[in-house]
Design a protein around this motif. Structure first.
Motif, mmCIF file in Angstrom:
data_model
loop_
_atom_site.group_PDB
_atom_site.id
_atom_site.type_symbol
_atom_site.label_atom_id
_atom_site.label_comp_id
_atom_site.label_asym_id
_atom_site.label_seq_id
_atom_site.Cartn_x
_atom_site.Cartn_y
_atom_site.Cartn_z
ATOM 1 N N PHE A 247 -21.443 -1.463 21.104
ATOM 2 C CA PHE A 247 -21.910 -2.093 19.748
ATOM 3 C C PHE A 247 -21.289 -3.309 19.608
ATOM 4 C CE2 PHE A 247 -22.227 2.406 18.966
ATOM 5 C CZ PHE A 247 -23.487 2.791 18.525
ATOM 6 N N ARG A 248 -21.982 -4.470 19.012
ATOM 7 C CA ARG A 248 -21.582 -5.658 18.704
ATOM 8 C C ARG A 248 -21.614 -5.795 17.088
ATOM 9 N NH1 ARG A 248 -26.409 -5.325 20.866
ATOM 10 N NH2 ARG A 248 -28.206 -6.180 19.488
ATOM 11 N N GLU A 249 -20.520 -6.516 16.461
ATOM 12 C CA GLU A 249 -20.711 -6.656 15.192
ATOM 13 C C GLU A 249 -21.847 -7.231 14.640
ATOM 14 O OE1 GLU A 249 -17.345 -6.733 11.431
ATOM 15 O OE2 GLU A 249 -16.988 -7.654 13.387
ATOM 16 N N GLY A 250 -22.446 -6.846 13.425
ATOM 17 C CA GLY A 250 -23.451 -7.397 12.749
ATOM 18 C C GLY A 250 -23.351 -8.932 12.129
ATOM 19 N N ALA A 251 -24.432 -9.465 12.073
ATOM 20 C CA ALA A 251 -24.077 -10.918 11.715
ATOM 21 C C ALA A 251 -23.501 -10.910 10.285
ATOM 22 C CB ALA A 251 -25.735 -11.449 11.693
ATOM 23 N N ASN A 252 -23.846 -10.201 9.197
ATOM 24 C CA ASN A 252 -23.445 -10.196 8.033
ATOM 25 C C ASN A 252 -22.160 -9.152 7.656
ATOM 26 O OD1 ASN A 252 -25.414 -12.109 7.222
ATOM 27 N ND2 ASN A 252 -26.708 -10.535 6.712
ATOM 28 N N SER A 253 -21.652 -8.786 8.821
ATOM 29 C CA SER A 253 -20.548 -7.903 8.530
ATOM 30 C C SER A 253 -19.177 -8.637 8.117
ATOM 31 C CB SER A 253 -20.270 -7.194 9.692
ATOM 32 O OG SER A 253 -19.209 -6.341 9.539
ATOM 33 N N PRO A 254 -18.491 -8.092 7.213
ATOM 34 C CA PRO A 254 -18.613 -6.935 6.165
ATOM 35 C C PRO A 254 -19.763 -7.160 5.336
ATOM 36 C CG PRO A 254 -16.786 -7.987 5.749
ATOM 37 C CD PRO A 254 -17.316 -9.014 6.749
ATOM 38 N N ILE A 255 -20.357 -5.987 4.871
ATOM 39 C CA ILE A 255 -21.480 -5.839 3.975
ATOM 40 C C ILE A 255 -21.151 -5.582 2.517
ATOM 41 C CG2 ILE A 255 -23.221 -5.806 5.665
ATOM 42 C CD1 ILE A 255 -23.385 -2.632 5.045
ATOM 43 N N LEU A 256 -19.856 -5.112 2.535
ATOM 44 C CA LEU A 256 -19.610 -4.477 1.133
ATOM 45 C C LEU A 256 -18.003 -4.594 0.943
ATOM 46 C CD1 LEU A 256 -20.117 -3.265 -1.752
ATOM 47 C CD2 LEU A 256 -20.021 -0.960 -0.511
ATOM 48 N N SER A 257 -17.312 -5.275 0.066
ATOM 49 C CA SER A 257 -16.162 -5.700 -0.112
ATOM 50 C C SER A 257 -15.675 -5.755 -1.619
ATOM 51 C CB SER A 257 -15.689 -7.033 0.689
ATOM 52 O OG SER A 257 -15.913 -7.318 1.894
ATOM 53 N N THR A 258 -14.483 -5.800 -1.808
ATOM 54 C CA THR A 258 -13.864 -5.924 -3.059
ATOM 55 C C THR A 258 -14.441 -7.219 -3.595
ATOM 56 O OG1 THR A 258 -11.691 -5.002 -2.532
ATOM 57 C CG2 THR A 258 -11.724 -6.742 -4.207
ATOM 58 N N ASP A 259 -14.739 -7.077 -4.947
ATOM 59 C CA ASP A 259 -15.220 -8.013 -5.778
ATOM 60 C C ASP A 259 -14.506 -8.177 -7.213
ATOM 61 O OD1 ASP A 259 -16.529 -9.996 -7.270
ATOM 62 O OD2 ASP A 259 -18.501 -9.474 -6.345
ATOM 63 N N ALA A 260 -13.495 -8.576 -7.270
ATOM 64 C CA ALA A 260 -12.552 -8.378 -8.449
ATOM 65 C C ALA A 260 -13.318 -8.776 -9.773
ATOM 66 C CB ALA A 260 -11.253 -9.053 -8.471
ATOM 67 N N LYS A 261 -14.074 -10.006 -9.628
ATOM 68 C CA LYS A 261 -14.854 -10.411 -10.515
ATOM 69 C C LYS A 261 -15.585 -9.489 -11.266
ATOM 70 C CE LYS A 261 -14.565 -15.381 -9.857
ATOM 71 N NZ LYS A 261 -15.099 -16.699 -9.636
ATOM 72 N N ARG A 262 -16.306 -8.568 -10.522
ATOM 73 C CA ARG A 262 -17.242 -7.519 -10.982
ATOM 74 C C ARG A 262 -16.561 -6.203 -11.243
ATOM 75 N NH1 ARG A 262 -22.898 -8.040 -9.644
ATOM 76 N NH2 ARG A 262 -23.325 -10.053 -9.080
ATOM 77 N N GLY A 263 -15.233 -6.189 -11.063
ATOM 78 C CA GLY A 263 -14.595 -4.919 -11.304
ATOM 79 C C GLY A 263 -14.874 -3.857 -10.189
ATOM 80 N N VAL A 264 -15.028 -4.482 -9.039
ATOM 81 C CA VAL A 264 -15.301 -3.390 -7.666
ATOM 82 C C VAL A 264 -13.933 -3.889 -6.745
ATOM 83 C CG1 VAL A 264 -16.748 -2.983 -5.712
ATOM 84 C CG2 VAL A 264 -17.759 -3.519 -8.070
ATOM 85 N N VAL A 265 -13.232 -2.612 -6.665
ATOM 86 C CA VAL A 265 -11.881 -2.781 -5.704
ATOM 87 C C VAL A 265 -11.830 -1.735 -4.691
ATOM 88 C CG1 VAL A 265 -9.534 -2.819 -5.765
ATOM 89 C CG2 VAL A 265 -10.662 -3.688 -7.813
ATOM 90 N N SER A 266 -11.867 -2.084 -3.554
ATOM 91 C CA SER A 266 -11.819 -1.343 -2.249
ATOM 92 C C SER A 266 -13.012 -0.344 -1.991
ATOM 93 C CB SER A 266 -10.456 -0.731 -2.605
ATOM 94 O OG SER A 266 -10.031 -0.430 -1.091
ATOM 95 N N PRO A 267 -14.108 -0.665 -1.891
ATOM 96 C CA PRO A 267 -15.353 0.030 -1.698
ATOM 97 C C PRO A 267 -15.249 0.251 -0.414
ATOM 98 C CG PRO A 267 -15.916 -2.271 -1.742
ATOM 99 C CD PRO A 267 -14.499 -2.097 -2.060
ATOM 100 N N GLY A 268 -15.624 1.791 0.037
ATOM 101 C CA GLY A 268 -16.066 2.190 1.311
ATOM 102 C C GLY A 268 -16.313 3.573 1.426
#
Length: 450
Positions: A247-268
């Motif tokens: 496996f080789r890491e994908g071009a846009n990886s990571p695809i889901l991360s913390t977005d504090a402005k949106r109120g999204v913390v530590s998704p996974g």
């Protein structure tokens, strides 16, 4: 006239260029979190028109799993399957860790299989449907014991069934939030026996929670890294030409991360599913307001659209609060409108939070006033209440009082020890005001009047 027109054009251009307002996580009517309560590591399946979400119960698991069911993808009902339990799925080497991280799939033989972490080991169960009854499928033994690879954490098993019907199992994590490793093995048709020796297929940046999807001829291994109790947890992906990689890491990886402005913390720790021909990612993220204390963690389940390109590239996810899934109902079933009265623990946990149709917000009463008053605006007939408490698996003493004038009250329903979500109280009564009484240390996501 020309000057006025030029000013108008420039104003329009400025407005068009202005960034869109960031949606508030505490706004009324939000679709995310999807479930009312603290849950993690979700697995989602659909069978005979019904959705099932299996999940870890927070904080840090329970002696049983949480199961949510819904016919419309909006109104969810909580239960706990009879298997697995900490008591039934244990071994001399299992340790004291709780029940975590279920993966549920339907096999070619028509039966359903669950791979679940209990005590840092992987167990397997089977059932005729996602609703159960679930039973152990491996003779009362762990499928993957702690001793298989003691340097790594034997958790987070996820099954994948290829286009030809061949099943594979992926699992593995690291200790102390470092050095995660991913193992994979082919399964025989019984979904329990290994077909060959397990392989180490660890992709770049891997810590835990593997989930395999296939796009064309490419195998996309998605997974989490970082620390779920902080804001570093995220979802990555890697691409391989076989189920075992490399496996080789994908071009846009990571695809889901913390977005504090949106109120999204530590998704996974996610699952990927399809509904009406579209792909979605179901995952947990920190419950808000985000205020971790040591390793205590309270997570909630959310869902967002996911785009997988024909070439195997996965677009970055813009996590949000709408939970707009094709095939899900446009909104939750709601009851009578009412205006909230009473006291809250603080401004963020005021009484109006129990009537805002948002599972990110809850009413938490002031310690000396565990009373929530519903003013329906006029005298009307009410058949009952549906109460969604903060922790669906805990017992609560609840009661409902009724009044015409908010001065003289009479009790119309009492439950001395109730659990679940929603908790149903039947109280056919004609009144203008209703009053919900809860324990002083409790909290209410939503109080729906029928």
């Amino acid at each position: 006239m020309r000057r006025a027109a030029a000013l108008l054009v420039s104003t329009v251009l400025l407005l068009a260029a202005a960034p869109a307002p960031v949606p508030r996580w505490d706004a009324p009517g939000a679709g995310n979190p999807l479930l009312p309560g603290y849950f993690a590591d979700p697995s989602i399946v659909r069978d005979r028109g019904r959705w099932y979400v299996f999940a870890t119960i927070d904080p840090w698991g329970d002696d049983r799993l949480g199961l949510w069911t819904s016919d419309n993808g909006r109104d969810w009902r909580f239960s706990m399957p009879d298997w697995p339990t900490k008591a039934a799925a244990t071994s001399p080497t299992s340790g004291d860790s709780k029940v975590w991280a279920p993966s549920v799939v339907k096999a070619g033989n028509g039966r359903w299989y669950m791979y679940v972490s209990v005590g840092s080991e992987v167990w397997v169960g089977t059932a005729p449907s996602p609703a159960g009854p679930w039973r152990d499928a491996n003779g009362g033994r762990p499928l993957i014991a702690k001793g298989f690879a003691p340097a790594y954490h034997m958790i987070d098993a996820e099954a994948f069934i290829d286009d030809d019907g061949q099943a594979y199992l992926y699992w593995g994590s690291g200790w102390n939030w470092t050095n995660g490793h991913c193992f994979a093995v082919k399964l025989k048709p019984d979904m329990v026996t290994f077909d060959g020796a397990p392989r180490d297929v660890t992709p770049p940046g891997y810590f835990e929670a593997p989930f395999m999807v296939k796009q064309g001829s490419r195998y996309l291994l998605t997974y989490s890294d970082g620390k779920t109790t902080e804001d570093t947890y995220k979802v990555r992906y890697a691409v391989g030409d076989t189920p075992f990689g490399p496996f080789r890491e994908g071009a846009n990886s990571p695809i889901l991360s913390t977005d504090a402005k949106r109120g999204v913390v530590s998704p996974g720790h996610h699952a990927i599913f399809r509904s009406h021909g579209r792909s979605y990612i179901l995952y947990h993220r920190q419950g808000l307001p985000f205020s971790p204390s040591g390793d205590q963690v309270l997570r909630q389940v959310a869902v967002d659209p996911l785009t997988i390109r024909d070439d195997g590239r996965i677009d970055r996810v813009a996590p949000g609060h709408s939970a707009a899934v094709a095939g899900f109902g446009p909104h939750r079933t709601v009851g009578l409108r009412w205006r909230a009265g009473g006291q809250g623990r603080d401004a963020l946990h005021g009484p109006e939070r129990a009537a805002d149709d948002n599972y990110a917000t809850a009413w938490a009463p002031a310690s000396n006033a565990p009373l929530l008053v519903a003013d329906m605006g006029r005298v009307r007939r009410v058949s009952g209440s549906a109460v969604r408490m903060a922790f669906a698996h805990r017992n609560y003493a609840l009661s409902v009082d009724a009044s015409q004038d908010a001065k003289t009250w009479r009790t119309v329903a009492t439950l001395p020890a109730a659990s679940g979500s929603p908790i149903e109280l039947r109280h056919p009564v004609t009144a203008r005001y209703l009053r919900l009484r809860v324990p002083s240390d409790a909290a209410v996501w939503e109080w729906t009047l029928r």
